[in-house]
Design an enzyme around this catalytic site. Structure first.
Site, PDB file in Angstrom:
ATOM      1  N   ARG A   1       0.850  -1.190   0.000  1.00  0.00           N
ATOM      2  CA  ARG A   1       0.000   0.000   0.000  1.00  0.00           C
ATOM      3  C   ARG A   1       0.878   1.230   0.000  1.00  0.00           C
ATOM      4  NH1 ARG A   1      -5.272  -0.917   1.466  1.00  0.00           N
ATOM      5  NH2 ARG A   1      -5.425  -3.172   1.575  1.00  0.00           N
TER       6      ARG A   1
ATOM      7  N   ASP B   1       7.980   5.653  -4.456  1.00  0.00           N
ATOM      8  CA  ASP B   1       9.401   5.268  -4.463  1.00  0.00           C
ATOM      9  C   ASP B   1      10.327   6.431  -4.827  1.00  0.00           C
ATOM     10  OD1 ASP B   1       8.626   2.613  -3.848  1.00  0.00           O
ATOM     11  OD2 ASP B   1       8.277   2.192  -5.956  1.00  0.00           O
TER      12      ASP B   1
ATOM     13  N   HIS C   1      13.207  -1.266  -2.217  1.00  0.00           N
ATOM     14  CA  HIS C   1      12.621  -1.391  -3.549  1.00  0.00           C
ATOM     15  C   HIS C   1      13.535  -2.254  -4.426  1.00  0.00           C
ATOM     16  CE1 HIS C   1      10.204  -0.389  -7.015  1.00  0.00           C
ATOM     17  NE2 HIS C   1      11.321  -0.181  -7.677  1.00  0.00           N
TER      18      HIS C   1
HETATM   19  C1  GRF Z   1      10.762  -7.381  -2.156  1.00  0.00           C
HETATM   20  O1  GRF Z   1      11.209  -7.664  -3.449  1.00  0.00           O
HETATM   21  C2  GRF Z   1      10.855  -5.906  -1.870  1.00  0.00           C
HETATM   22  O2  GRF Z   1      11.915  -5.281  -2.520  1.00  0.00           O
HETATM   23  C3  GRF Z   1       9.547  -5.372  -2.409  1.00  0.00           C
HETATM   24  O3  GRF Z   1       8.612  -6.376  -2.120  1.00  0.00           O
HETATM   25  C4  GRF Z   1       9.268  -7.640  -1.995  1.00  0.00           C
HETATM   26  C5  GRF Z   1       8.929  -8.176  -0.637  1.00  0.00           C
HETATM   27  O4  GRF Z   1       9.439  -9.460  -0.427  1.00  0.00           O
HETATM   28  N1  GRF Z   1       9.243  -4.089  -1.826  1.00  0.00           N
HETATM   29  P1  GRF Z   1       9.391 -10.090   1.018  1.00  0.00           P
HETATM   30  O5  GRF Z   1       7.945 -10.083   1.473  1.00  0.00           O
HETATM   31  O6  GRF Z   1      10.265  -9.263   1.903  1.00  0.00           O
HETATM   32  O7  GRF Z   1       9.924 -11.474   0.849  1.00  0.00           O
END
Ligand code: GRF
Length: 202
Positions: free
Chosen positions: A93, A147, A111
């Site tokens: 979100r 972002d 990100h």
């Molecule tokens: C990751 O790739 C992060 O960069 C992005 O969402 C994904 C989350 O993965 N924001 P996890 O739930 O931490 O395994």
């Protein structure tokens, strides 16, 4: 100086949450996860938190009349757990002004691309499709954009000819698990200074 208390917001599998909990448990960072909050009751992130004995809280956005009300409920939980830094880890979100005002320059995100390239959803897939030779990941402060906040740390990975979006994503994820705890560690030690858009690490 005590440990920096983290509130992690996660919607899914929680592998970044795990890397943060592991770094904290191993004493690699002067921080501890005080609470994990999810908008998704089935998020594996909540399961990981429970396993680690950390409060795992579900807040259903549908129970609130507006996004502001939902965010006020999140803030209440964060404050109840004395959270000092909010870490988004796969939180699906957009964080609104209500949370950002309650935690000024105290919300960070990971990100899966080298910002400002490929913001938004599926950064790894976007980069692979575009045909870049290098991609990576970014830990940044969260502002009201998508972002767009000041960059704290980035890691770079190569893209190979035989990569698929999935193999690239896996290579990026390995780096995410390194730089997210690292960024939190720097913040916990008070080594991060914001100078406009620029982040200086002492
Ligand atoms: C990751 O790739 C992060 O960069 C992005 O969402 C994904 C989350 O993965 N924001 P996890 O739930 O931490 O395994």
């Amino acid at each position: 100086m005590g440990k920096l208390r983290l509130g992690v917001l996660a919607s899914g599998r929680g592998s970044n949450l795990q890397s943060i909990m592991d770094a904290a448990a191993a004493g690699k960072i002067k921080a501890e996860v005080a609470a994990v909050i999810s908008d998704n009751k089935d998020a594996f992130a909540l399961e990981r938190a429970r396993k680690a004995g950390i409060p795992a809280l579900h807040v259903n956005p549908k129970n609130f009349g507006s996004k502001d009300e939902y965010e006020r409920a999140i803030i209440k939980l964060l404050k109840d757990h004395d959270v000092q830094l909010v870490c988004l880890a796969g939180y699906m979100r957009i964080v609104g002004k209500v949370i950002l005002d309650a935690f000024p320059n105290r919300v960070i995100n990971i990100h899966p691309a080298l910002l400002p390239s490929f913001p938004g959803l599926h950064g790894q897939h976007q980069a692979w499709e575009y045909g870049v030779k290098y991609s990576g990941c970014t830990v940044h402060f969260v502002d009201e954009g998508m972002d767009t906040g000041p960059i704290i740390i980035q890691a770079v990975v190569p893209v190979f000819d035989d990569d698929t979006a999935d193999t690239l994503a896996a290579r990026i994820l390995e780096q995410e698990h390194i730089i997210y705890p690292e960024a939190i560690g720097l913040l916990a030690e008070g080594r991060v200074k914001l100078n406009g858009r620029k982040v200086l690490v002492k």
